[in-house]
Scaffold this motif. Structure first.
Motif, short mmCIF file in Angstrom:
data_model
loop_
_atom_site.label_atom_id
_atom_site.label_comp_id
_atom_site.label_asym_id
_atom_site.label_seq_id
_atom_site.Cartn_x
_atom_site.Cartn_y
_atom_site.Cartn_z
N LEU A 81 -4.16 -9.32 -61.55
CA LEU A 81 -3.42 -8.82 -62.70
C LEU A 81 -2.63 -9.92 -63.41
O LEU A 81 -2.56 -9.94 -64.64
N GLN A 82 -2.07 -10.83 -62.64
CA GLN A 82 -1.31 -11.92 -63.27
C GLN A 82 -2.23 -12.78 -64.13
O GLN A 82 -1.89 -13.11 -65.26
N GLU A 83 -3.40 -13.12 -63.61
CA GLU A 83 -4.33 -13.92 -64.40
C GLU A 83 -4.78 -13.16 -65.65
O GLU A 83 -4.94 -13.75 -66.72
N CYS A 84 -4.94 -11.86 -65.52
CA CYS A 84 -5.30 -11.02 -66.67
C CYS A 84 -4.26 -11.16 -67.77
O CYS A 84 -4.59 -11.42 -68.93
N LEU A 85 -3.00 -11.01 -67.41
CA LEU A 85 -1.92 -11.11 -68.40
C LEU A 85 -1.78 -12.53 -68.95
O LEU A 85 -1.48 -12.71 -70.12
N GLU A 86 -2.02 -13.53 -68.10
CA GLU A 86 -1.97 -14.91 -68.58
C GLU A 86 -3.09 -15.17 -69.59
O GLU A 86 -2.89 -15.88 -70.57
N LEU A 87 -4.28 -14.59 -69.35
CA LEU A 87 -5.38 -14.72 -70.32
C LEU A 87 -5.00 -14.07 -71.65
O LEU A 87 -5.29 -14.61 -72.71
N VAL A 88 -4.36 -12.90 -71.58
CA VAL A 88 -3.92 -12.22 -72.80
C VAL A 88 -2.91 -13.10 -73.55
O VAL A 88 -3.01 -13.28 -74.76
N PHE A 89 -1.96 -13.67 -72.81
CA PHE A 89 -0.95 -14.51 -73.46
C PHE A 89 -1.58 -15.74 -74.10
O PHE A 89 -1.27 -16.08 -75.25
N LYS A 132 6.29 -10.37 -62.54
CA LYS A 132 7.02 -11.35 -61.73
C LYS A 132 8.05 -10.64 -60.86
O LYS A 132 8.16 -10.93 -59.66
N VAL A 133 8.79 -9.70 -61.44
CA VAL A 133 9.80 -8.94 -60.68
C VAL A 133 9.13 -8.14 -59.57
O VAL A 133 9.66 -7.99 -58.47
N ALA A 134 7.92 -7.63 -59.86
CA ALA A 134 7.18 -6.84 -58.86
C ALA A 134 6.61 -7.71 -57.75
O ALA A 134 6.17 -7.19 -56.72
N GLY A 135 6.62 -9.04 -57.92
CA GLY A 135 6.13 -9.92 -56.88
C GLY A 135 4.99 -10.83 -57.31
O GLY A 135 4.46 -11.58 -56.51
N GLY A 136 4.59 -10.73 -58.57
CA GLY A 136 3.51 -11.59 -59.08
C GLY A 136 2.23 -11.39 -58.30
O GLY A 136 1.84 -10.27 -58.00
N THR A 137 1.60 -12.50 -57.93
CA THR A 137 0.33 -12.40 -57.19
C THR A 137 0.54 -11.90 -55.76
O THR A 137 -0.42 -11.52 -55.10
N LYS A 138 1.78 -11.85 -55.31
CA LYS A 138 2.08 -11.35 -53.96
C LYS A 138 2.70 -9.95 -53.99
O LYS A 138 3.26 -9.49 -53.00
N ALA A 139 2.59 -9.27 -55.13
CA ALA A 139 3.14 -7.92 -55.25
C ALA A 139 2.47 -6.98 -54.26
O ALA A 139 1.27 -7.10 -53.99
N PRO A 174 0.89 -3.42 -52.90
CA PRO A 174 0.10 -2.39 -53.58
C PRO A 174 0.98 -1.30 -54.20
O PRO A 174 0.67 -0.81 -55.29
N GLU A 175 2.09 -0.96 -53.55
CA GLU A 175 2.99 0.05 -54.10
C GLU A 175 3.63 -0.42 -55.40
O GLU A 175 3.75 0.34 -56.35
N SER A 176 4.03 -1.69 -55.43
CA SER A 176 4.62 -2.25 -56.65
C SER A 176 3.61 -2.27 -57.79
O SER A 176 3.93 -1.93 -58.92
N LEU A 177 2.37 -2.64 -57.47
CA LEU A 177 1.33 -2.69 -58.49
C LEU A 177 0.99 -1.29 -58.99
O LEU A 177 0.74 -1.10 -60.19
N LEU A 178 0.99 -0.33 -58.09
CA LEU A 178 0.72 1.05 -58.49
C LEU A 178 1.80 1.54 -59.45
O LEU A 178 1.51 2.14 -60.50
N TYR A 179 3.05 1.27 -59.11
CA TYR A 179 4.16 1.67 -59.98
C TYR A 179 4.07 0.96 -61.33
O TYR A 179 4.21 1.58 -62.38
N LEU A 180 3.83 -0.35 -61.29
CA LEU A 180 3.73 -1.13 -62.53
C LEU A 180 2.59 -0.64 -63.40
O LEU A 180 2.73 -0.52 -64.62
N ASP A 181 1.45 -0.34 -62.78
CA ASP A 181 0.30 0.15 -63.54
C ASP A 181 0.64 1.45 -64.26
O ASP A 181 0.26 1.65 -65.41
N ALA A 182 1.38 2.32 -63.61
CA ALA A 182 1.79 3.58 -64.25
C ALA A 182 2.68 3.29 -65.45
O ALA A 182 2.62 4.00 -66.46
#
Length: 184
Positions: free
Chosen positions: A87-95, A146-153, A155-163
């Protein structure tokens, strides 16, 4: 009688922007498809909505060219970027893509100023403002990740962030539009 109010260089650079906006739409579609395949439905929805926004930008440029008597030239578009690893690389590509698009908009502004084509210069100012918003939006998403943990986030953090991605508006408030009563 020639009714084209655009110089050859201005028409060419605007047609180049038509291609860039079409390519941007494809990039967002590609990244959205990747996000969906990885289980990030919220991010996929966000990216798919942005794909449509980029297509709208393409039409806006096309309309301007035609209103000024120019000729729109539709060309092939570049292949989308390769799938990101996370996900981080995805957002970096968008930026990275948005920064590249900002530079292309600045090229239009600079050329129109050099040619004293104030109509095109004025038209391009909408895109300058839009690019400020787009870059700020992606930076905000990167900060949240980044707050969610970046590449080390987790799964729960990523699920919340995705929502949260699914609920996000497609624009952010600019600092210059903030006030004491409405800071955001």
């Amino acid at each position: 009688m020639n009714t084209n109010r655009l110089s050859i260089p201005i028409e060419k650079i605007l047609n180049h922007q038509v291609k860039k906006e079409a390519t941007a739409s494809q990039i967002y579609l590609s990244l959205g498809a990747w996000a969906d395949s990885e289980g990030y439905a919220g991010m996929a929805d966000f990216l798919f909505r942005h794909a449509q926004e980029e297509r709208n930008h393409m039409i806006k440029v096309m309309d301007y060219i035609m209103e000024r008597g120019g000729r729109v030239k539709i060309t092939g578009i570049d292949d989308p970027v390769k799938d990101p690893e996370n996900l981080q690389e995805c957002l970096e590509l968008v930026f990275t893509h948005e920064v590249d698009n900002t530079k292309a908009i600045y090229d239009i502004v600079n050329l129109s100023q050099e040619e004293k084509d104030w109509a095109t210069w004025n038209f391009a100012q909408w895109f300058v403002k839009e690019q400020i918003e787009e870059e700020a939006l992606v930076l905000d998403l990167l900060d949240k990740l980044k707050v969610a943990g970046g590449t080390k986030a987790t799964p729960e953090s990523l699920l919340y962030l995705d929502a949260q991605f699914n609920k996000m508006e497609d624009e952010v408030t600019l600092a210059r539009e903030a006030s004491g009563d409405k800071p955001q």
